[in-house]
Design a protein around this motif. Sequence first.
Motif, PDB file in Angstrom:
ATOM      1  N   LEU A 132      49.319  69.505  53.439  1.00 45.29           N
ATOM      2  CA  LEU A 132      47.910  69.138  53.583  1.00 45.29           C
ATOM      3  C   LEU A 132      47.760  67.640  53.756  1.00 45.29           C
ATOM      4  O   LEU A 132      47.025  67.166  54.642  1.00 45.29           O
ATOM      5  N   LEU A 133      48.464  66.874  52.942  1.00 38.46           N
ATOM      6  CA  LEU A 133      48.371  65.414  53.031  1.00 38.46           C
ATOM      7  C   LEU A 133      48.936  64.893  54.346  1.00 38.46           C
ATOM      8  O   LEU A 133      48.468  63.871  54.860  1.00 38.46           O
ATOM      9  N   GLN A 134      49.908  65.573  54.892  1.00 35.64           N
ATOM     10  CA  GLN A 134      50.444  65.154  56.190  1.00 35.64           C
ATOM     11  C   GLN A 134      49.342  65.155  57.245  1.00 35.64           C
ATOM     12  O   GLN A 134      49.256  64.233  58.077  1.00 35.64           O
ATOM     13  N   GLU A 135      48.480  66.170  57.209  1.00 33.62           N
ATOM     14  CA  GLU A 135      47.350  66.234  58.143  1.00 33.62           C
ATOM     15  C   GLU A 135      46.276  65.214  57.774  1.00 33.62           C
ATOM     16  O   GLU A 135      45.718  64.532  58.643  1.00 33.62           O
ATOM     17  N   LEU A 136      45.984  65.086  56.497  1.00 35.26           N
ATOM     18  CA  LEU A 136      44.889  64.231  56.054  1.00 35.26           C
ATOM     19  C   LEU A 136      45.200  62.752  56.225  1.00 35.26           C
ATOM     20  O   LEU A 136      44.333  61.964  56.642  1.00 35.26           O
ATOM     21  N   LEU A 137      46.420  62.352  55.941  1.00 34.10           N
ATOM     22  CA  LEU A 137      46.775  60.934  56.030  1.00 34.10           C
ATOM     23  C   LEU A 137      46.667  60.412  57.462  1.00 34.10           C
ATOM     24  O   LEU A 137      46.335  59.236  57.673  1.00 34.10           O
ATOM     25  N   LEU A 138      46.947  61.273  58.434  1.00 29.74           N
ATOM     26  CA  LEU A 138      46.791  60.854  59.827  1.00 29.74           C
ATOM     27  C   LEU A 138      45.351  60.432  60.102  1.00 29.74           C
ATOM     28  O   LEU A 138      45.099  59.406  60.746  1.00 29.74           O
ATOM     29  N   LEU A 139      44.406  61.202  59.588  1.00 31.05           N
ATOM     30  CA  LEU A 139      42.987  60.909  59.810  1.00 31.05           C
ATOM     31  C   LEU A 139      42.558  59.655  59.053  1.00 31.05           C
ATOM     32  O   LEU A 139      41.837  58.806  59.588  1.00 31.05           O
ATOM     33  N   LEU A 140      43.003  59.526  57.813  1.00 30.69           N
ATOM     34  CA  LEU A 140      42.614  58.377  57.001  1.00 30.69           C
ATOM     35  C   LEU A 140      43.160  57.072  57.577  1.00 30.69           C
ATOM     36  O   LEU A 140      42.452  56.062  57.645  1.00 30.69           O
ATOM     37  N   ARG A 141      44.395  57.107  58.013  1.00 35.98           N
ATOM     38  CA  ARG A 141      45.014  55.890  58.536  1.00 35.98           C
ATOM     39  C   ARG A 141      44.449  55.521  59.902  1.00 35.98           C
ATOM     40  O   ARG A 141      44.262  54.337  60.201  1.00 35.98           O
ATOM     41  N   ASP A 142      44.182  56.519  60.728  1.00 32.59           N
ATOM     42  CA  ASP A 142      43.576  56.227  62.034  1.00 32.59           C
ATOM     43  C   ASP A 142      42.191  55.598  61.869  1.00 32.59           C
ATOM     44  O   ASP A 142      41.755  54.801  62.702  1.00 32.59           O
ATOM     45  N   ALA A 143      41.508  55.947  60.774  1.00 29.45           N
ATOM     46  CA  ALA A 143      40.181  55.391  60.516  1.00 29.45           C
ATOM     47  C   ALA A 143      40.245  54.019  59.847  1.00 29.45           C
ATOM     48  O   ALA A 143      39.207  53.388  59.629  1.00 29.45           O
ATOM     49  N   GLY A 144      41.449  53.552  59.537  1.00 29.52           N
ATOM     50  CA  GLY A 144      41.611  52.237  58.935  1.00 29.52           C
ATOM     51  C   GLY A 144      41.217  52.167  57.469  1.00 29.52           C
ATOM     52  O   GLY A 144      40.946  51.080  56.943  1.00 29.52           O
ATOM     53  N   LEU A 145      41.211  53.308  56.780  1.00 33.19           N
ATOM     54  CA  LEU A 145      40.848  53.325  55.364  1.00 33.19           C
ATOM     55  C   LEU A 145      42.042  52.922  54.506  1.00 33.19           C
ATOM     56  O   LEU A 145      43.175  53.340  54.763  1.00 33.19           O
ATOM     57  N   SER A 146      41.795  52.109  53.499  1.00 33.42           N
ATOM     58  CA  SER A 146      42.870  51.677  52.607  1.00 33.42           C
ATOM     59  C   SER A 146      43.110  52.725  51.530  1.00 33.42           C
ATOM     60  O   SER A 146      42.181  53.381  51.048  1.00 33.42           O
ATOM     61  N   LEU A 147      44.390  52.890  51.160  1.00 33.68           N
ATOM     62  CA  LEU A 147      44.790  53.922  50.220  1.00 33.68           C
ATOM     63  C   LEU A 147      45.417  53.317  48.977  1.00 33.68           C
ATOM     64  O   LEU A 147      46.274  52.431  49.071  1.00 33.68           O
ATOM     65  N   ALA A 148      45.022  53.800  47.826  1.00 33.22           N
ATOM     66  CA  ALA A 148      45.691  53.452  46.579  1.00 33.22           C
ATOM     67  C   ALA A 148      46.972  54.271  46.473  1.00 33.22           C
ATOM     68  O   ALA A 148      47.153  55.254  47.201  1.00 33.22           O
ATOM     69  N   PRO A 149      47.895  53.903  45.599  1.00 35.08           N
ATOM     70  CA  PRO A 149      49.061  54.766  45.378  1.00 35.08           C
ATOM     71  C   PRO A 149      48.616  56.161  44.950  1.00 35.08           C
ATOM     72  O   PRO A 149      47.635  56.323  44.225  1.00 35.08           O
ATOM     73  N   ALA A 150      49.329  57.160  45.415  1.00 35.06           N
ATOM     74  CA  ALA A 150      49.010  58.530  45.016  1.00 35.06           C
ATOM     75  C   ALA A 150      49.378  58.737  43.555  1.00 35.06           C
ATOM     76  O   ALA A 150      50.409  58.247  43.087  1.00 35.06           O
ATOM     77  N   CYS A 151      48.540  59.463  42.840  1.00 33.65           N
ATOM     78  CA  CYS A 151      48.774  59.727  41.416  1.00 33.65           C
ATOM     79  C   CYS A 151      49.077  61.205  41.231  1.00 33.65           C
ATOM     80  O   CYS A 151      48.282  62.057  41.637  1.00 33.65           O
TER      81      CYS A 151
END
Length: 251
Positions: A132-151
Motif C-alpha cells: 500500500l505504501l509503495q503506491e501511496l508514497l509515489l503520490l506523496l512524493r510527486d506532490a512534493g509533500l514532506s514526510l516524517a520518519p515512519a513509526c
Amino acid sequence: METDSIMQDPWISLKAFTTARIALGRTGTAVPLEEVLRFRMAHAHARDAVFSTMDIKGLTTQLQALQLPVLVLHSLAADRYEYLQRPDKGRRLDDASIATLSAAGSQAGSDVAIVIADGLSATAVNRHAAPLLQELLLLLRDAGLSLAPACMVQQGRVAVGDEAGALLQARVVLVLIGERPGLSSPDSLGIYLTFQPRPGLTDESRNCISNIRPEGLSYKAAAGKAFYLLQESLRRQLSGVQLKDNERLIE
C-alpha cells in the motif's frame, strides 16, 4: 453425509459475488458439515489474527527499500493481553517512544507522518502495509509533500497516531492499522487520517478508509483515496466529519 442429501439454497448463485456466509444450504434442519468446518476454520483465522505480531524486521526492510526511515515504538500496553484488556494503554506511547519522537520532531515539522500500528490484526499490517505504501508514497512524493520518519507502533490503537503525529510536528497523520478480524476477512487493513493530530482527539476528527486487501479495496484505489483526502485536508485545514469524500473511486 452424501452430497445429494444437502438441500441447496436458492440464493446460491449470489455466492459468486461475496465472501459473506450466505446460501449455506441445509441437511435436514442443520447446516451441512462442510459449512460448519469452514466456519470453525474462519473463526480460528480470526483468533490467530488478533494474537498475531508485527514482523518488525521484515517491515523495516521493506520500508527502507522504499527509502522511508523507520522508528520502532511501543504503546503503554506491555503485551497483547494488557492491550486487549486496557484499550486506553494502546492509545498512548511509552516513555522511551516519547523520547525518541521528541528528538525526531525537534529537527523539523513535516506535512505527513505515517504511523503503522498492529491494531487487532498484525497479519493485515504484515501483508498489506508495504505494498500500500509503495503506491501511496509515489503520490506523496510527486506532490512534493514532506514526510516524517515512519513509526511502527507495537500494541497500538488508532489514537496512538495522534500522539506520534503531534510529537513529530506533522500537519497530518496517516495511521495504517490492522482492523478487527471478521469471519471472511482476518487481514483487513485500514487507514485513519487526522489533521493537526494531538492527544485527546476522538473518532469524529478522523477519516477512515477500510477493508484494504486484494479481496476488498485494492492498494491503488486505497492510495488514491487517501491522497485525495490528504490534499483536501491540507487545503481546507480540517478532517473527520467536516471532510467529505466527494471524489469518484479510483479504479
